[in-house]
Write a protein that holds these residues in place. Sequence first.
Motif, PDB file in Angstrom:
ATOM      1  N   ARG A   1      -1.900   2.820  -7.764  1.00 53.99           N
ATOM      2  CA  ARG A   1      -1.576   2.545  -6.371  1.00 53.99           C
ATOM      3  C   ARG A   1      -2.734   1.760  -5.777  1.00 53.99           C
ATOM      4  O   ARG A   1      -3.805   1.641  -6.388  1.00 53.99           O
ATOM      5  CB  ARG A   1      -1.310   3.827  -5.583  1.00 53.99           C
ATOM      6  N   ALA A   2      -2.539   1.230  -4.579  1.00 50.25           N
ATOM      7  CA  ALA A   2      -3.587   0.448  -3.936  1.00 50.25           C
ATOM      8  C   ALA A   2      -3.520   0.653  -2.422  1.00 50.25           C
ATOM      9  O   ALA A   2      -2.459   0.947  -1.866  1.00 50.25           O
ATOM     10  CB  ALA A   2      -3.458  -1.027  -4.280  1.00 50.25           C
ATOM     11  N   VAL A   3      -4.680   0.484  -1.780  1.00 47.99           N
ATOM     12  CA  VAL A   3      -4.796   0.566  -0.327  1.00 47.99           C
ATOM     13  C   VAL A   3      -5.582  -0.650   0.131  1.00 47.99           C
ATOM     14  O   VAL A   3      -6.626  -0.979  -0.450  1.00 47.99           O
ATOM     15  CB  VAL A   3      -5.506   1.858   0.117  1.00 47.99           C
ATOM     16  N   GLY A   4      -5.086  -1.327   1.156  1.00 48.62           N
ATOM     17  CA  GLY A   4      -5.757  -2.520   1.659  1.00 48.62           C
ATOM     18  C   GLY A   4      -4.779  -3.670   1.715  1.00 48.62           C
ATOM     19  O   GLY A   4      -3.576  -3.486   1.907  1.00 48.62           O
ATOM     20  N   LYS A   5      -5.297  -4.878   1.540  1.00 50.21           N
ATOM     21  CA  LYS A   5      -4.451  -6.065   1.615  1.00 50.21           C
ATOM     22  C   LYS A   5      -3.799  -6.335   0.266  1.00 50.21           C
ATOM     23  O   LYS A   5      -4.464  -6.345  -0.757  1.00 50.21           O
ATOM     24  CB  LYS A   5      -5.275  -7.264   2.064  1.00 50.21           C
ATOM     25  N   MET A   6      -2.531  -6.558   0.299  1.00 47.86           N
ATOM     26  CA  MET A   6      -1.747  -6.799  -0.908  1.00 47.86           C
ATOM     27  C   MET A   6      -1.469  -8.297  -1.046  1.00 47.86           C
ATOM     28  O   MET A   6      -1.623  -9.047  -0.089  1.00 47.86           O
ATOM     29  CB  MET A   6      -0.435  -6.012  -0.839  1.00 47.86           C
ATOM     30  N   PRO A   7      -1.023  -8.718  -2.244  1.00 48.02           N
ATOM     31  CA  PRO A   7      -0.726  -7.915  -3.436  1.00 48.02           C
ATOM     32  C   PRO A   7      -1.958  -7.713  -4.305  1.00 48.02           C
ATOM     33  O   PRO A   7      -2.995  -8.340  -4.108  1.00 48.02           O
ATOM     34  CB  PRO A   7       0.319  -8.768  -4.165  1.00 48.02           C
ATOM     35  N   VAL A   8      -1.794  -6.834  -5.319  1.00 44.62           N
ATOM     36  CA  VAL A   8      -2.776  -6.618  -6.368  1.00 44.62           C
ATOM     37  C   VAL A   8      -2.076  -6.849  -7.697  1.00 44.62           C
ATOM     38  O   VAL A   8      -0.952  -6.367  -7.897  1.00 44.62           O
ATOM     39  CB  VAL A   8      -3.361  -5.193  -6.308  1.00 44.62           C
ATOM     40  N   TYR A   9      -2.731  -7.574  -8.601  1.00 45.94           N
ATOM     41  CA  TYR A   9      -2.115  -7.908  -9.878  1.00 45.94           C
ATOM     42  C   TYR A   9      -2.881  -7.248 -11.026  1.00 45.94           C
ATOM     43  O   TYR A   9      -4.115  -7.198 -11.017  1.00 45.94           O
ATOM     44  CB  TYR A   9      -2.131  -9.429 -10.097  1.00 45.94           C
ATOM     45  N   THR A  19      -8.443  17.016   2.235  1.00 43.60           N
ATOM     46  CA  THR A  19      -7.540  16.862   3.374  1.00 43.60           C
ATOM     47  C   THR A  19      -6.779  15.538   3.365  1.00 43.60           C
ATOM     48  O   THR A  19      -5.999  15.274   4.272  1.00 43.60           O
ATOM     49  CB  THR A  19      -8.330  16.973   4.692  1.00 43.60           C
ATOM     50  N   ALA A  20      -7.013  14.695   2.339  1.00 44.08           N
ATOM     51  CA  ALA A  20      -6.342  13.402   2.263  1.00 44.08           C
ATOM     52  C   ALA A  20      -6.256  12.961   0.803  1.00 44.08           C
ATOM     53  O   ALA A  20      -7.109  13.313  -0.011  1.00 44.08           O
ATOM     54  CB  ALA A  20      -7.081  12.350   3.091  1.00 44.08           C
ATOM     55  N   VAL A  21      -5.252  12.156   0.508  1.00 40.05           N
ATOM     56  CA  VAL A  21      -5.046  11.739  -0.878  1.00 40.05           C
ATOM     57  C   VAL A  21      -6.137  10.775  -1.344  1.00 40.05           C
ATOM     58  O   VAL A  21      -6.502  10.768  -2.517  1.00 40.05           O
ATOM     59  CB  VAL A  21      -3.652  11.108  -1.077  1.00 40.05           C
ATOM     60  N   ALA A  38       0.843  -1.198   0.000  1.00 42.31           N
ATOM     61  CA  ALA A  38       0.000   0.000   0.000  1.00 42.31           C
ATOM     62  C   ALA A  38       0.880   1.250   0.000  1.00 42.31           C
ATOM     63  O   ALA A  38       1.955   1.283   0.602  1.00 42.31           O
ATOM     64  CB  ALA A  38      -0.917   0.001   1.209  1.00 42.31           C
ATOM     65  N   SER A  39       0.412   2.303  -0.704  1.00 47.27           N
ATOM     66  CA  SER A  39       1.189   3.534  -0.780  1.00 47.27           C
ATOM     67  C   SER A  39       0.275   4.699  -1.141  1.00 47.27           C
ATOM     68  O   SER A  39      -0.728   4.511  -1.836  1.00 47.27           O
ATOM     69  CB  SER A  39       2.294   3.407  -1.820  1.00 47.27           C
ATOM     70  N   ASN A  40       0.640   5.876  -0.659  1.00 40.76           N
ATOM     71  CA  ASN A  40      -0.051   7.101  -1.068  1.00 40.76           C
ATOM     72  C   ASN A  40       0.478   7.635  -2.387  1.00 40.76           C
ATOM     73  O   ASN A  40      -0.135   8.528  -2.983  1.00 40.76           O
ATOM     74  CB  ASN A  40       0.079   8.181   0.007  1.00 40.76           C
TER      75      ASN A  40
END
Length: 345
Positions: free
Chosen positions: A306-314, A263-265, A193-195
Motif C-alpha cells: 500500500r502507499a500513502v502520499g501522492k500517487m501513482p507508485v510503480y 492507535t493508527a495503521v 492511497a489506502s489503509n
Amino acid sequence: MDEQGFLYVSDEERREVRRCQVGETQGIVVAGGNGVGNRLGQLNIPRRVFVDRDHSVYVSDMNNNRVMKWTKGAREGILVAGGHGRGNLLSQLHFPQGIIVDQLRTLYIADLHNHRIMRWPKGATEGQILEGGNGRGSLSIQFYDPIAIFVGHAYGGTIQILSGGKMDNTCFIRSEKIYKKFRQPTTFTITGASNLYAKVTGFTTAFHHTVPLLYKITFDAISYNPNPPVWVFPRIMVNNYLFYNDRFIPNTADRYKAIPGYTAVDALDHIGVGHYHFATPIATAIRKSEFIYLQPGLHVIDVAARAVGKMPVYFYHGVLTIELIEFNHAASIGRMVPINVTSIH
C-alpha cells in the motif's frame, strides 16, 4: 515419461538413454549407446534426461561436462551447453546434473560441483549464472551440490532447486528448496492511497507440506515514485493474513487494535522495517524479507503493498524468492542446536 506414455531410462553403465513403453524390457536407444567417449555419438555417465514436445532428448553428460541434445531418430547428438572441459567459466560445467528446457528452448542446468544453477539460452556459447556460484555452503547466496531443478513456465514461472547435500549429525538443515517467481507483466501500479493492502498480482504461490517448515520469503522490486512525498509499505501475506514479526493480523482498517499501544495503521505498519519514505522523484530497489515458521498444511503466500502520499507508485520487475527449510532437530555443533521457533505460528 512423455505425454505418449514412453519412459526414458538413463543407463550409466551402457552410456546410453533408452525409450521404453511400460512393461517393455528392452526399448530402443535414443541417445548414446556407442561406448564411452566424448564424440558426438557417445556419452560418458549420462545422468539426467529431459524430453521436449518434439521428442528431442536432452542429456546431462556428466563426465564429459556437457549437455547434449538428440533429436528424434538422430545417430549423433548436438552440443548445447558446456563441452569445454571441467571448470567454472561461463562456457564450462563441472558434473552437470538436473536439466530442463522451457518453451523458449532456454536450458537450465544444476551445475553440481560449481554449486550453481546455469541458464543457457538457445544457441549461446556461454551460460548465465542464475543462482549460486559462490562456493559450497548454506548462505542465501550459496548452494550445496544442487542436483535437480524444475522450471514452471516459459515467461518466468517458478524455479525450484533441490539441494543434494548429505545429512549427518552436524547439519542443521534436513532439506532445502528454493523457489523463484518473476512477475508478469513486469509493472504493478498503486493508483491511490489506502489503509488496506492490495495483493501484488502475479505472485500468489501455494505450498502443501506434511512437516513443519521454516519459510524465508524475500520480495525484491524497483519502486518508482514520480510525485513525492510518498510512503510505500510492502508486506508478506500468508493465507490472506498480513505478517508482523511474530503474528498474523487481518487486512482490515482497524488492524492496529490487534497490538496494544497502537492507535493508527501507519504506526503499526512500520513494524518489521515495513516502510519506505521517498522525498524526491526516484526509482530505487526495495525489499521485504521475513522468516516464518509454518505448521503442516496448505499455505498460500502473497506479496502485498500500500502507499500513502501522492500517487501513482510503480513496482517494476518484481521477484519473489521463497526458501523452504526443514530442520534436523537432532543436529548439534558444539553447544549450538536449532532454535525453537514453534511459538511462531
